[in-house]
Motif scaffolding. Structure first.
Motif, PDB file in Angstrom:
ATOM      1  N   PRO A 203       0.704  -1.353  -0.006  1.00  0.00           N
ATOM      2  CA  PRO A 203       0.031   0.119   0.036  1.00  0.00           C
ATOM      3  C   PRO A 203       0.943   1.271   0.005  1.00  0.00           C
ATOM      4  O   PRO A 203       0.441   2.146  -0.872  1.00  0.00           O
ATOM      5  CB  PRO A 203      -0.775  -0.128   1.490  1.00  0.00           C
ATOM      6  CG  PRO A 203      -1.062  -1.542   1.507  1.00  0.00           C
ATOM      7  CD  PRO A 203       0.441  -2.194   0.874  1.00  0.00           C
ATOM      8  N   ALA A 204       1.987   1.337   0.759  1.00  0.00           N
ATOM      9  CA  ALA A 204       2.856   2.304   0.773  1.00  0.00           C
ATOM     10  C   ALA A 204       3.454   2.794  -0.658  1.00  0.00           C
ATOM     11  O   ALA A 204       3.479   3.947  -0.976  1.00  0.00           O
ATOM     12  CB  ALA A 204       3.856   2.310   2.025  1.00  0.00           C
ATOM     13  N   GLN A 205       4.051   1.664  -1.249  1.00  0.00           N
ATOM     14  CA  GLN A 205       4.558   1.848  -2.465  1.00  0.00           C
ATOM     15  C   GLN A 205       3.595   2.170  -3.468  1.00  0.00           C
ATOM     16  O   GLN A 205       3.906   2.985  -4.509  1.00  0.00           O
ATOM     17  CB  GLN A 205       5.091   0.537  -3.025  1.00  0.00           C
ATOM     18  CG  GLN A 205       6.255   0.054  -2.047  1.00  0.00           C
ATOM     19  CD  GLN A 205       7.548   0.998  -2.506  1.00  0.00           C
ATOM     20  OE1 GLN A 205       7.838   1.467  -3.626  1.00  0.00           O
ATOM     21  NE2 GLN A 205       8.570   1.090  -1.377  1.00  0.00           N
ATOM     22  N   ASN A 206       2.373   1.767  -3.569  1.00  0.00           N
ATOM     23  CA  ASN A 206       1.240   2.330  -4.530  1.00  0.00           C
ATOM     24  C   ASN A 206       0.915   3.602  -4.228  1.00  0.00           C
ATOM     25  O   ASN A 206       0.889   4.494  -5.340  1.00  0.00           O
ATOM     26  CB  ASN A 206       0.015   1.497  -4.192  1.00  0.00           C
ATOM     27  CG  ASN A 206      -0.073   0.027  -4.788  1.00  0.00           C
ATOM     28  OD1 ASN A 206       0.665  -0.348  -5.484  1.00  0.00           O
ATOM     29  ND2 ASN A 206      -0.782  -1.134  -4.313  1.00  0.00           N
ATOM     30  N   LEU A 207       0.893   4.019  -2.973  1.00  0.00           N
ATOM     31  CA  LEU A 207       0.586   5.491  -2.936  1.00  0.00           C
ATOM     32  C   LEU A 207       1.753   6.529  -3.291  1.00  0.00           C
ATOM     33  O   LEU A 207       1.680   7.660  -3.605  1.00  0.00           O
ATOM     34  CB  LEU A 207       0.333   5.902  -1.220  1.00  0.00           C
ATOM     35  CG  LEU A 207      -1.163   5.303  -0.570  1.00  0.00           C
ATOM     36  CD1 LEU A 207      -1.197   5.983   0.583  1.00  0.00           C
ATOM     37  CD2 LEU A 207      -2.078   5.994  -1.608  1.00  0.00           C
ATOM     38  N   ALA A 208       2.922   6.006  -2.923  1.00  0.00           N
ATOM     39  CA  ALA A 208       4.103   6.823  -3.345  1.00  0.00           C
ATOM     40  C   ALA A 208       4.149   6.804  -4.850  1.00  0.00           C
ATOM     41  O   ALA A 208       4.529   7.836  -5.468  1.00  0.00           O
ATOM     42  CB  ALA A 208       5.417   5.994  -2.975  1.00  0.00           C
ATOM     43  N   TYR A 209       3.773   5.838  -5.564  1.00  0.00           N
ATOM     44  CA  TYR A 209       3.731   5.921  -7.186  1.00  0.00           C
ATOM     45  C   TYR A 209       2.443   7.102  -7.292  1.00  0.00           C
ATOM     46  O   TYR A 209       2.640   7.512  -8.379  1.00  0.00           O
ATOM     47  CB  TYR A 209       3.406   4.563  -7.654  1.00  0.00           C
ATOM     48  CG  TYR A 209       3.422   4.353  -8.974  1.00  0.00           C
ATOM     49  CD1 TYR A 209       4.671   4.725  -9.905  1.00  0.00           C
ATOM     50  CD2 TYR A 209       2.293   4.035  -9.765  1.00  0.00           C
ATOM     51  CE1 TYR A 209       4.666   4.573 -11.007  1.00  0.00           C
ATOM     52  CE2 TYR A 209       2.329   3.865 -11.147  1.00  0.00           C
ATOM     53  CZ  TYR A 209       3.368   4.118 -11.899  1.00  0.00           C
ATOM     54  OH  TYR A 209       3.313   4.020 -13.213  1.00  0.00           O
TER      55      TYR A 209
END
Length: 235
Positions: A203-209
């Motif tokens: 989820p964190a990686q998705n939001l960063a993207y």
């Protein structure tokens, strides 16, 4: 979800002081959107916008972007239709300060992100007043606002509810010693430069993207909160 990046080459028709570059670019992009009824309606609707943009490059050492020079800026978006329209339209747009020349487009692949850092000031408008530090908003509340804002963007754009039960960052740092002025409609809002180490969860990686296209905080379609990133090496 794909982040599409558009690099626009410009000819400057007038001198632009550094604090007013984002307003000049916003006017330029707005004129492109208003040249078509579909995108004019999109521009006028009161909802999150699927794009953000950088300031002018290269940076002017004098603090003034001088007329009769060439500069570029980069716009990122999640919307493939919007990207296609802007790539065709922006090279033909002219305002009192900027004249479009060419536009290049590419897709940023989603790879693990180590760090996000804002290139333009991140704006958070507090109910208590203009700038969060002046209203005892608190650093944790400020961080929470940044986090929740990205969650809301995800839910709005992806039509998928993302729970808040995860860490977005392992380190969160303000990079400025004093607030940064952000001129907007005759007033100056105050913002901050942020750097965050992104957590190692999906989820964190998705939001960063997502943030690569929408920016951090509010007013991304005015250039606020535009971020760059560092990928995890060797991944």
């Amino acid at each position: 979800m794909q982040v599409i990046s558009i690099k626009v080459r410009l000819y400057l028709l007038d001198n632009i002081p550094y604090p007013y570059t984002l307003a000049a670019i916003a006017e330029f992009v707005d004129k492109a959107l208003c040249a078509d009824e579909r995108w004019k309606q999109y521009h006028q609707e009161n909802h999150y916008k699927q794009y953000s943009f950088s300031s002018l490059c290269p940076i002017s050492k004098s603090g003034i972007y001088e007329k009769d020079t060439l500069r570029t800026f980069t716009l990122r978006t999640l919307d493939a239709d919007l990207a296609e329209y802007l790539v065709k339209t922006l090279p033909h747009i002219e305002t009192s300060k900027l004249k479009g020349l060419i536009a290049e487009v590419w897709t940023i692949p989603q790879k693990p992100i180590e760090k996000l850092y804002s290139l333009n000031p991140v704006i958070i408008k507090c109910e208590e007043g203009n700038y969060w530090k002046e209203n005892n908003f608190g650093f944790q509340a400020y961080q929470k606002r940044i986090f929740v804002n990205l969650i809301k963007k995800w839910n709005f754009f992806l039509k998928e509810k993302l729970e808040e039960d995860f860490d977005l960052w392992t380190r969160f740092e303000l990079k400025n010693n004093k607030p940064i002025a952000f001129p907007y409609k005759g007033i100056k809002l105050l913002g901050d430069k942020i750097e965050m180490q992104i957590a190692d969860n999906q989820p964190a990686q998705n939001l960063a993207y997502l943030a690569l296209a929408t920016g951090l905080g509010e007013m991304g379609s005015r250039g606020a909160g535009y971020v760059n990133y560092r990928p995890i090496k060797g991944v």
